[in-house]
Scaffold this motif. Structure first.
Motif: not given
Length: 142
Positions: A96-100, A134-140
């Motif tokens: 579970k992603c804490e960002e999205c 990984s998607l949220c990590n790329k965006n940050t």
């Protein structure tokens, strides 16, 4: 109708109904775990809550979907991939992603074996890892 939806219903010998097709389409489009509420919101104009619940139960019973526990004690559903669809084993990790807020199956990350004390028998094992996908990590990183 999407060919994957038709094939899935045919593979599991299920009648084609508009609700079953709608629920499957929702999962194929999302590609992550969904709560009953998410599906209901997506399909509320066409189907009532009970019909959606019965469809989800049928899909879990047949091995099309599996249940995923949420970090807040809730329940979500995830689409079974080829690796578990017919054996219906779900000894993989959920993330579970804490960002999205999306919960995904990490199909190739297996839950380690756990030895239970004498007299206990395992029915199901769940492991939820929380962090940033990984998607949220790329965006940050941008």
């Amino acid at each position: 109708m999407n060919a994957a939806i038709k094939q899935t219903l045919d593979d599991f010998h299920l009648r084609h109904t508009s609700c079953r097709e709608g629920v499957l389409d929702t999962f194929f489009t999302a590609n992550y775990a969904l709560a009953h509420h998410d599906i209901e919101e997506s399909l509320k104009a066409d189907f009532d809550r009970v019909t959606i619940y019965r469809t989800l139960k049928t899909f879990v019973d047949k091995g099309i979907l599996h249940k995923v526990l949420d970090d807040e004690g809730g329940l979500k559903y995830a689409l079974c991939r080829e690796a578990c669809a017919h054996d219906h084993h779900h000894d993989h990790v959920h993330f579970k992603c804490e960002e999205c807020g999306q919960t995904t199956c990490l199909e190739n990350t297996l839950i380690p074996a756990v030895s239970l004390p004498s007299g206990y028998s395992r029915k199901e094992t769940n492991l939820l890892i929380q962090g940033v996908c990984s998607l949220c990590n790329k965006n940050t990183a941008l």
